[in-house]
Structures are given as C-alpha cells and as structure tokens.
Scaffold this active site. Structure first.
Site, short mmCIF file in Angstrom:
data_model
loop_
_atom_site.label_atom_id
_atom_site.label_comp_id
_atom_site.label_asym_id
_atom_site.label_seq_id
_atom_site.Cartn_x
_atom_site.Cartn_y
_atom_site.Cartn_z
N GLY A 1 -31.28 -35.11 37.71
CA GLY A 1 -30.76 -34.10 36.80
C GLY A 1 -29.74 -33.11 37.31
O GLY A 1 -29.24 -32.32 36.52
N GLY B 1 -26.63 -33.59 38.42
CA GLY B 1 -25.23 -34.00 38.31
C GLY B 1 -24.44 -33.22 37.27
O GLY B 1 -25.00 -32.72 36.28
N CYS C 1 -24.75 -34.88 33.91
CA CYS C 1 -26.11 -35.35 33.61
C CYS C 1 -26.82 -34.33 32.73
O CYS C 1 -26.74 -33.13 33.00
CB CYS C 1 -26.89 -35.56 34.90
SG CYS C 1 -28.59 -36.12 34.65
#
EC number: 1.7.1.7
Length: 347
Positions: A181, A183, A186
C-alpha cells in the site's frame, strides 16, 4: 479481533540523526554492495536499487539506461518471449546481469518465465510478484520456482511482517519484497483498509530475513532520495522505486498532450488502466486498487538516477558511513512532526 498498540512509522515520520564523520567528500562513499544469495548461491555486485516491475517503469529501455549506473531493473511481465529475445540480442552481458525477469503465479506465467530464462544464462534474477504475498498458493509457487530454478536468485513478495518474510525465505526466496500500500499510485490502503507503514515494515522484515540469511527489498513509499536513504538505514538490502523513475523517456508510458503540454500516464498495476490493458477490464468481483496520474515529461532517467545516488552519498557522509553497507549501522532515527520548510512549495 485485537489491536496492536505499538507505534508504526513511515518515512515521513522520521529523520536520520547526523553523526561525526571523517569523510572529506561525498565521492569517498562506496554505494556498490556485494551479495551472495542464500539459496541460489549466486554472487552479485552493484548499486542495490531496483526499478519497479510496472508497465510504465520496468521497461527494456529503462534496464539499458540504469545498467550504466549499476542499478537493477525488474522488467515487467507483459513483454512477450519474442520481445525478450530481441532485447537479449541487442544487449551486452553487463546489461543482462542487471535485469530481473518478472512473473505472476499462474501456470501460463511459469511456462513463459521458463522460456525467457532459457533464452540466455545471464538472466539470473526472477521477481515473483503479487499484490498479496500471504496466500498459500503464493508460497507454493515460490517453492515450485526454487525447485525449477535452483541457481536463479528469486525475489518474491509482497509482504510486510516478519513471520511471512521468514516463510518465504524458508520456501526458497533469496530476497523478500516488502510493502503493501505505500506506492504513489497504489490505493490498496484506502480500498481495503489493509497495509503497514513502510519504515516499520522494513525494520521488522529485515530483522526476520537477516536472521535466516535472507534479504529484503523495500518496495514503495519513497518520494525523495532521503526516503531511499531511510529505507537503507532501516535495514533494507535493496530499494525498489516506481514513481521516482516514472515519467522519463525510458519509462514507456503513453504520452498525452493537453493545452500544448505533454504528459506521460503512470498507473498502478492493480488500477483500472492496467486491468483494461492486460485483462480486458476490472472483473466484476473486484475493485481497482490503483490510480492513473499524468506526469510532466521528465527527460532522460540518467538525471534522476544521478540525483538519487547523489542524495544517498550525501546521507552517508552525514552519518560517517564510508560504504552503503555501513549506513544501517550508523543510522539513528529521530521521530519528527515536520520534514522540510514548505513556504515556497506552491511557487
């Protein structure tokens, strides 16, 4: 249900405390690391940064450009065997040793990866990548890959906790990819409520992996060269970068023009854009867990690579680390409420 009350930290929550140094110049810092991997037995030397296995980052052009900096590229899994053959035919052995072959976990992925690895023995790295590395199927695939390719260095993930890191290493992974999570494109954390602050994940997984002779790569969450330094300071052996390497000439994203200005599209691999491109759309039983952004074109990636490596060298001089290997031993994190003076950020 239970609640863990230990505080978990991301890169934005800390700074690295400076320490006395005997280094006279940033040029005195050695960024190259030398590794021998637990299962494959292979040795590798280079700068332990990896371009992410995303459509709009992990391209053949990116691999060729970053190899000159001794940086690895995890080439995304959507290139055909024929495209791989053409790349290999036009690349030196030095470039190929900086390439990771990425794969999913389906039977078709396995067969395709086998064909690619058979093209040239210089391809020594396999990156087994799924969003959720906690499934039994994934662990079994890692074990299958290790049995099939005993001398290849296998990187597998993603996970964020020590016990799963240990399981993957015991199943055959040389390097465990850490991050769920963080990124830049993301949205897993907001779509699912699942995740783990990246710095704490790195610290905990590094401790678990190193106890077994394995290694980790911090995947996601870096927005600046300082974050890369924090990841290494937290114990990461490698750092994987996506957003920081996106938007360049070598990134491979689609270019769009608005009001006379050109932008490159950059999207997460679980985004609607990625699923439309590769599987025809978002399946009715799932939600997209990534977004698409438009980035101003940033020119050749070599300028960004120099900036990242320069920041990393400078971080080492601030704590007296003459080699990147020493950075984690020289790192003391301090918790902070601010990172920088932002008065001119909107100008």
């Amino acid at each position: 249900m239970r609640i863990e009350e230990d505080l978990k930290l991301g890169f934005k929550d800390v700074l690295i405390r400076p320490k006395r140094s005997t280094l006279k110049s940033r040029s005195d810092v050695e960024l190259e690391r030398q590794f021998t991997f637990k299962h494959s037995g292979q040795s590798w030397s280079g700068v332990p940064i990896i371009a992410a296995n995303m459509d709009t980052v992990g391209t053949f052009s990116m691999a060729s450009a970053l190899a000159s900096f001794d940086i690895l590229t995890a080439v995304h899994k959507h290139f055909s065997v024929e495209e791989w053959q053409a790349f290999i035919n036009n690349s030196s052995a030095d470039v190929l040793k900086h390439v990771m072959v990425s794969t999913g976990t389906s039977d078709a992925d396995f067969e395709k990866t086998k064909q690619i690895l058979d093209l040239n023995p210089a391809l020594n790295f396999v990156c087994i990548d799924v969003a959720n590395g906690y499934s039994e199927h994934f662990v079994q695939f890692v074990a299958k890959a290790r049995e099939a390719w005993p001398t290849k260095t296998i990187c597998a993930g993603n996970v964020v906790t020590g016990e799963m890191c240990e399981e993957l290493i015991l199943s055959g992974a040389d390097i465990v990819k850490v991050g769920i999570g963080p990124g830049s494109v993301c949205t897993t954390r907001v779509k699912t409520g699942v995740g783990y602050p990246q710095l704490s994940a790195v610290i905990e997984c590094a401790d678990a992996a190193h106890g077994l002779g394995g290694m980790i790569v911090s995947d996601g969450g870096c927005t600046t060269p300082g974050d890369v330094a924090k990841a290494f300071g937290g114990g990461a052996d490698f750092v994987m970068l996506g957003g920081m390497l996106a938007g360049h000439e070598e990134s491979g994203g689609r270019i769009v023009e608005e009001n006379g200005e050109k932008f490159m599209l950059f999207y997460g691999m679980s985004s609607e854009s990625a699923m439309k491109r590769h599987v025809g759309g978002v399946a009715e039983y799932r939600a997209a867990e990534g977004k698409t952004v438009k980035l101003p074109l940033r020119g050749p990636v070599e300028n960004t690579a120099r900036d990242i490596l320069g920041g990393l060298r400078s971080a080492c001089t601030y704590v007296g680390a003459s080699r990147l290997k020493e950075l984690t031993k020289r790192t003391t994190f301090i918790r902070v409420l601010e990172q920088e003076n932002r008065i001119f950020n909107n100008l």
